[in-house]
Design a protein around this motif. Sequence first.
Motif, PDB file in Angstrom:
ATOM      1  N   LYS A  97       0.831  -1.204   0.000  1.00  0.00           N
ATOM      2  CA  LYS A  97       0.000   0.000   0.000  1.00  0.00           C
ATOM      3  C   LYS A  97       0.867   1.257   0.000  1.00  0.00           C
ATOM      4  O   LYS A  97       0.557   2.250  -0.664  1.00  0.00           O
ATOM      5  CB  LYS A  97      -0.908   0.020   1.236  1.00  0.00           C
ATOM      6  N   MET A 115      -5.879  -8.119  -3.069  1.00  0.00           N
ATOM      7  CA  MET A 115      -6.470  -7.128  -2.163  1.00  0.00           C
ATOM      8  C   MET A 115      -6.384  -5.722  -2.739  1.00  0.00           C
ATOM      9  O   MET A 115      -7.225  -4.870  -2.453  1.00  0.00           O
ATOM     10  CB  MET A 115      -5.754  -7.162  -0.804  1.00  0.00           C
ATOM     11  N   GLU A 116      -5.362  -5.471  -3.540  1.00  0.00           N
ATOM     12  CA  GLU A 116      -5.166  -4.128  -4.077  1.00  0.00           C
ATOM     13  C   GLU A 116      -5.590  -4.009  -5.543  1.00  0.00           C
ATOM     14  O   GLU A 116      -5.223  -3.050  -6.213  1.00  0.00           O
ATOM     15  CB  GLU A 116      -3.698  -3.727  -3.927  1.00  0.00           C
ATOM     16  N   ARG A 161     -12.499  -4.395  -5.168  1.00  0.00           N
ATOM     17  CA  ARG A 161     -11.986  -4.391  -3.800  1.00  0.00           C
ATOM     18  C   ARG A 161     -12.919  -5.105  -2.819  1.00  0.00           C
ATOM     19  O   ARG A 161     -12.704  -5.061  -1.623  1.00  0.00           O
ATOM     20  CB  ARG A 161     -11.743  -2.959  -3.320  1.00  0.00           C
ATOM     21  N   PRO A 198     -14.624  -7.731  -0.393  1.00  0.00           N
ATOM     22  CA  PRO A 198     -14.167  -8.964   0.261  1.00  0.00           C
ATOM     23  C   PRO A 198     -14.841 -10.166  -0.395  1.00  0.00           C
ATOM     24  O   PRO A 198     -16.034 -10.156  -0.653  1.00  0.00           O
ATOM     25  CB  PRO A 198     -14.621  -8.795   1.712  1.00  0.00           C
ATOM     26  N   GLU A 253      -4.774   0.491   8.020  1.00  0.00           N
ATOM     27  CA  GLU A 253      -5.652   0.209   6.876  1.00  0.00           C
ATOM     28  C   GLU A 253      -5.666  -1.284   6.571  1.00  0.00           C
ATOM     29  O   GLU A 253      -6.738  -1.885   6.354  1.00  0.00           O
ATOM     30  CB  GLU A 253      -5.170   0.972   5.640  1.00  0.00           C
ATOM     31  N   ASP A 292      -8.805  -3.825   6.688  1.00  0.00           N
ATOM     32  CA  ASP A 292      -9.198  -4.551   5.474  1.00  0.00           C
ATOM     33  C   ASP A 292      -9.256  -6.050   5.735  1.00  0.00           C
ATOM     34  O   ASP A 292     -10.173  -6.742   5.266  1.00  0.00           O
ATOM     35  CB  ASP A 292      -8.196  -4.283   4.343  1.00  0.00           C
TER      36      ASP A 292
END
Length: 636
Positions: A452, A491-492, A497, A499, A617, A621
Motif C-alpha cells: 500500500k 487485495m489491491e 476491492r 471482500p 488500513e 481490510d
Amino acid sequence: MGRASPFHETDGDYRTEKFMEGGSSVLPLYSLQDSLPRLPLPTLEETFARYLVSIEPLADQEEYKATAAAAREFLRPGGLGERLQARLARRSIDRHDSSWLAEWWNKLGYLDDRGPTVFFVSYFYHFSDSPRAAVERTQTGRAAALIHAALLFRRAVFTGRLPPEKVGKKGVPLCSTAYKYMFNACRVPGEAEDRVRLFPAAGNHHILVIRRNRFFVVHVTDAEGQPLSHRDIQLQLQAVVDLAGPAASESAPPSRPVGVLTSWGRPEWAKAREQLVADGNEELLERAEAAALTVCLDDHAPQTRSDVARALWHGDGRNRHFDKSVQIVVFRNGKAGLVGEHSMMDGMPTLRLADFMMKKTMGFSADSSAGSDSSPESWSPVAVTPPRPLDLALSPASLRAIASAEVAFDRLVNQHEMDVLEFTGYGANTIKKFKISPDAFVQMALQLAVFKMTGEMWATYEPAQVRKFLHGRTACVRSLSSAAKDWVLSMEDEGDRRPTPHRLGLLRRAAESHIEYARSAAEGKDVDRHLFGLQRVLAADESCSVFTDPVFSRSKHWRMSTSHLTHEQFDGWGWGEVVPDGVGVAYSIKKSSLLFTVACRRRPEGWSSGLCHHLQEALLDMRALCEHADGVGSKL
C-alpha cells in the motif's frame, strides 16, 4: 577502589565458556546441555528447493530462469555444491560439542561488525508503567524495584539454580548458553574485531549507575550477592542523584559524556579506548565493564510511546554504556525499559529476565526458582558502602574523541525516525477466531501495508528460534512468498476491492505457506544460514554463480526486518533497520490489541509514520475480509 577481578575473554566461540557450567558438578541451569541435539545440516536439495520458491516474488521470468540454471549447475553430481557441502559436514563433525554455525554467526554477524551497536545491533523493551504509584512512580523508586528483581534473577543464574527453559506441550528444553553473557559481561571494542569480557560474580556484585553522564560504582548486594532491600537500594540511588548534582535545566551542564564513546563506530571507539587507557583509566574502565549490570537515570521525561521508544533506542547517547549486556533505563517520570547488547545473546533470555522483573515489580507471581526477597520496606541487615564516582582522567585527545563521537551520534539520530502504533481494533483473540495463525496473520498485514505504501514487494526477514539445538540462536524465515504476493495483489486490485471467499482463500494459503516455512526453519532447515555456510567454505580460487547472482543478493537484502515478541506488560520494543533502504518492525500480538514499532532512515515521505498508517488500513481490510467472506462477523 581496586581493579575488577580477572576476566575471561571470548571471541565468539561458545565452547570456550564451557567451564562456566560447573565442571563435574553441573549446575541445574546447564544440566540438559549435553543432551541437546546438534544443529542439523540441511541437504542441498531441500535448501535449493525452498530457495527457488522463495525468490519467485522477487524475480522476473528471465531472472528466475538464470537463477534456476545456476542452481542446477551447483547441484550437479560431483560438482561444486557437493564439495562445499562435504566441507560443511566435516566442520559439523569437528564441532560436535557446538554447531557448525555458532562461532561464524557470533563473529561475522556481530563481533566483526564495525558499525555502531546502537541503532543497528542493540534492542530495547519498554516496560509498562508500574501500578505501585506511591513507591515506583518516582525515578529512584522504580529503578530500585527493577534492580532488586534483576539481582534476584542474577543470583539464580550464577548459582545455577535457575532451571533451563522448556517450551511446548512436550517441554522441549532450550540451550542455556546465553545466560553466561547476561550479567557481569561487556563487549570490548577492537580495531578489526570485538571481544566479550566475562567477569566472575564474586567480587563484582556492584552495578554501574550513570547519572548526568557520570559513572558511579554502586553496591546493592551483600557479600554473597543477595540484593539489599528496596529501600536501601533506593537510598543508594538517591545518593547518586545527589552526587551528580541537579538536572541540567536547573544549573551547570552535566559531566563530560564518556559513555557516548560506546555509541561510536567500533574502530573509532577502540582507538578512543586505547587513549583512555593511556590516560591512566584502565582500572576504572574495567570496574565499569565488570558491573553486574548498568542503570541509566535520565533527566528526560518522555510521555508518548513513540517518545519513550526513541529515548530507549538511543536517548541522547551520553548517559549510556552501550557495550554492557543489560542496561536498565529509568526516566525522571518513572517510565522505564531495558536495552540489550546483542552480540552473544538474543532476546528470549532477556525476555525471561524482563518477565521476572515485571512480575516482581507489578505484583504478579514470579518464578520462585529465581529467589525470593524480604519485604521491600525492610532494612538490610548489612553496612552499605556509599556510591563512588568513576571519574576518568581525560586528556585533550580523549576530549576531542568525545566531541567527535557526539557529532557522529547526533548525526545518526537526525538520520533516523521511529513511530509506535498501538492498534486497538482487535488482537490475538479475534485472529484466532478467523482460524489463522496470529503471527502469520500479522506477517501478511505487513506485506499488504508495504505494498500500500510503496507499490512494491520487499524481501522480509523474521527470526525463528533454534535454541532447542546446542548453541542455537535464530534461523531465518523468508516471509515474502508467491502466495503472499498473490494475496496482496488481489487485495489491491483496483477493479474489485470487495471482500470475497476467493481472497480469503488466498490469505489462508499465504498464511499456511508462512507457517510451513517457519516450521522448517525452527527445525534447523534454514535456507539463509545454510547458504551462508556454503559461501563461507568457498575457497579463494573458487567461484560460484549462485552467490554472484543479483537475485541472490536481492533476496537477502532485508528491506523489512521483523520480529515478534509479546508481553502483556510491555508498551513496546524495537531496534533499527538492517539495510539503509529498509525498515525494522518489532511487533507484539496481545490478546486485544497489536503493537508495532517501526524504525528506519529518515525519508521525505516518512516511512515509519506511513507504514503505521497503512498497517491500520491493512488490519481493518483484513478484518472485513475475514468477517464477511467467512460469515463470522456476527459471532465476534
